[in-house]
Design an enzyme around this catalytic site. Structure first.
Site, PDB file in Angstrom:
ATOM      1  N   GLU A 177     116.007  89.325 -20.427  1.00  0.00           N
ATOM      2  CA  GLU A 177     116.660  88.086 -20.827  1.00  0.00           C
ATOM      3  C   GLU A 177     116.071  87.607 -22.068  1.00  0.00           C
ATOM      4  OE1 GLU A 177     116.657  84.626 -18.103  1.00  0.00           O
ATOM      5  OE2 GLU A 177     116.482  86.229 -16.413  1.00  0.00           O
TER       6      GLU A 177
ATOM      7  N   ASP B  70      96.930  91.120 -17.686  1.00  0.00           N
ATOM      8  CA  ASP B  70      95.720  91.493 -17.106  1.00  0.00           C
ATOM      9  C   ASP B  70      95.302  91.956 -15.846  1.00  0.00           C
ATOM     10  OD1 ASP B  70      92.875  90.666 -17.951  1.00  0.00           O
ATOM     11  OD2 ASP B  70      92.893  89.996 -15.846  1.00  0.00           O
TER      12      ASP B  70
END
Ligand code: GLC
Length: 534
Positions: free
Chosen positions: A251, A209
């Site tokens: 990851e 956001d």
């Protein structure tokens, strides 16, 4: 229930169709008038049958809901009105069984004033380490009675609020959304931890956001129109934050989509460098009027700005902040501008709907990924909300001039004949639904091959089947004035007639799909789009 469909490539996000769920208004499972995760779980099959690849949920965290959940009190808890963390985990798993990935929404610029950190900061007083996580400052003027600077708000109104001990704190949005201090290591650590928290729970991506607003001029200098750099929009330091986030996403194989409103193409593309965000919303396209030259220019500049960083473009026609597409396209001004929103703007919904159908085929034929906002697949118009039911702070902060964003957030109609059109079982929905919405209900549209829903479903099915659609190259073709025509492969062509007059269909072997019925005379009517096999 629809069978799960395999992703087309490992880089699923490069050409995914992503459906935005505004949980408060999607489906109400417990009958309290507010949508919730139980409701979403019962309606997931709608999304699988529609044929989207992923679902982005606007914030579902614990929140006082001053700004529809973009005022987050606790990132690791689901708001009780929506359900529990356990339900969110079940939802993520059930979505995965249907081949739907889940994207959550993270709001790093600010928290709710009910967040533990802000409450601690208020209690701890001036000069405390707790206040250093926010932007607290003494005021200007003889008695500190004036705000510390003159920054304009992202919503209208002031950006500073004074607390009883005399200090002021910064909030680019409402006073209930204090801005975090991104120069503080706690702030960075906490967000990295929140990202891991959600990736660990199986989400495939994160929408960020207000992604260009996090970092602030360290001296909080005044804003002067035209002075570069702006004191809080798009500071260079912000990229350091996203590089560290990208390492975490990698990851887990997660992806980012940034809410980056920046008109400057080169500055925008910086967010999409290979070690930063994967994608960002294309607001230039969302704001673009229904005009052939403007659209073509926007498409060209979008593709040109993404190419050097090898990021896929995104195509967005609407979301929970803007005027719904069929309404916007039915107005004299078919572009979108927050500052221009007014009550009572004349709208031709029939025309707007025709254009929105054509725009759907245009958008789904462009290279990159596509975002669909709930209800867009139903052709829902912007609703008029009675004044005494408006909830959006944007309306109140504009002193009543801006109708606010509730008109695009009205609970969805699922069943034409049911109370609240099947949105919930009990209490009246949190925002009133217009009296004539039975015709937009999912069950009615399911039964109608000419409905907006049927058009989207067919288009998404074709888009999945045609390897030329999605990621890849686009070539413009010669076309009459006012007509956009491009090919996506040797044998696939999209043409959109924005000229106001019928034009001959380009030569073709077969019509794959048309946004409206085509006449027998071989022409493409105004405000109509086709996908052709050539
Ligand atoms: C974003 C959201 C909007 C929210 C604002 C503040 O623009 O999309 O709904 O009000 O940020 O968080």
């Amino acid at each position: 229930m629809a069978a799960p469909h395999p992703p087309r490539t490992d880089d699923w996000w490069r050409d995914a169709v992503i459906y935005q769920v505004y949980p408060r208004s999607f489906a109400d499972g417990d009958g309290d008038g507010t949508g919730d995760l139980a409701g979403v779980r019962t309606r997931l099959s709608h999304l699988a049958e529609l044929g989207v690849d992923a679902v982005w949920f606007t914030p579902w965290y614990a929140s006082p809901m001053v700004d529809g959940g973009y005022d987050v009190a606790d990132y690791r808890a689901i708001d009780p009105a929506f359900g529990t963390l356990d339900e969110a985990e079940k939802l993520i798993a059930e979505a995965a069984e249907l081949g739907l990935r889940v994207i959550v929404d993270i709001v790093p610029n600010h928290v709710s004033d009910q967040h533990a950190w802000f409450r601690e900061a208020l209690a701890a007083g001036p000069g405390s380490p707790e206040r250093a996580r926010f932007h607290f400052r003494p005021g200007r003027g003889e008695h500190g009675e004036l705000p510390p600077n003159d920054w304009p708000s992202q919503f209208s109104g002031t950006t500073w609020t004074r607390v009883p001990d005399g200090e002021w704190y910064l909030h680019l949005f409402t006073p209930e959304q204090p801005d975090l201090n991104w120069a503080h290591p706690d702030v960075r650590r906490e967000h990295e931890d929140v990202l891991r928290f959600w990736f660990e729970r199986g989400v495939a991506g994160v929408r960020i956001d207000s992604a260009a607003l996090l970092t602030k001029d360290p001296e909080l200098r005044d804003f002067t129109e035209g002075v570069d750099p702006h004191p809080y929009v798009d500071l260079d330091e912000i990229h350091d934050v996203y590089r560290s986030w990208r390492a975490i996403a990698d990851e887990y194989g997660g992806v980012f989509v940034g809410e980056v409103w920046l008109p400057d193409a080169e500055r925008f593309a910086r967010y999409l460098r290979p070690d930063e965000l994967h994608t960002a919303f294309n607001f230039n396209f969302l704001a673009c009027p229904w005009d052939p030259e403007r659209l073509r220019r926007t498409i060209d500049s979008t593709l040109a700005e993404h190419a050097p960083v090898h990021a896929p473009a995104t195509w967005v026609l609407c979301n929970h902040d803007v005027t719904r597409t069929v309404t916007r396209y039915g107005r004299e001004d078919t572009g979108f501008d927050f500052a221009a929103k007014r009550f009572g703007t004349p709208t031709d919904l029939e025309l707007g709907t025709r254009r929105a159908r054509a725009a759907a085929l245009l958008t789904l034929a462009l290279p990159g990924s596509v975002y669909l906002y709930q209800g867009e697949e139903l052709g829902l118009p912007e609703a008029d909300i009675p004044l005494d039911r408006i909830q959006d702070p944007m309306h109140f902060r504009s002193e009543g001039v801006d109708p606010g964003r509730d008109g695009c957030r009205v609970p969805l109609p699922w069943e034409a004949e049911a109370p609240s059109y099947g949105f919930g079982t009990g209490t009246e929905p949190w925002l009133p639904q217009p009296a004539d919405w039975a015709r937009y209900a999912v069950d009615r549209q399911n039964a109608d091959p000419g409905s907006m829903l049927s058009l989207y479903r067919t288009a998404l099915e074709l888009r999945r089947a045609e390897s030329a659609l999605g990621d890849g190259a686009l070539s413009w073709l010669p076309s009459p004035e006012g007509v956009l025509a491009f090919s996506r492969a040797e044998d696939l062509l999209c043409a959109v007639n924005l000229s106001g007059d019928p034009v001959p269909l380009p030569p073709h072997a077969a019509v794959l799909l048309a946004s409206d019925e085509l006449p027998a005379d071989g022409t493409l009517p105004p405000d109509t789009a086709v996908w052709l096999r050539t």
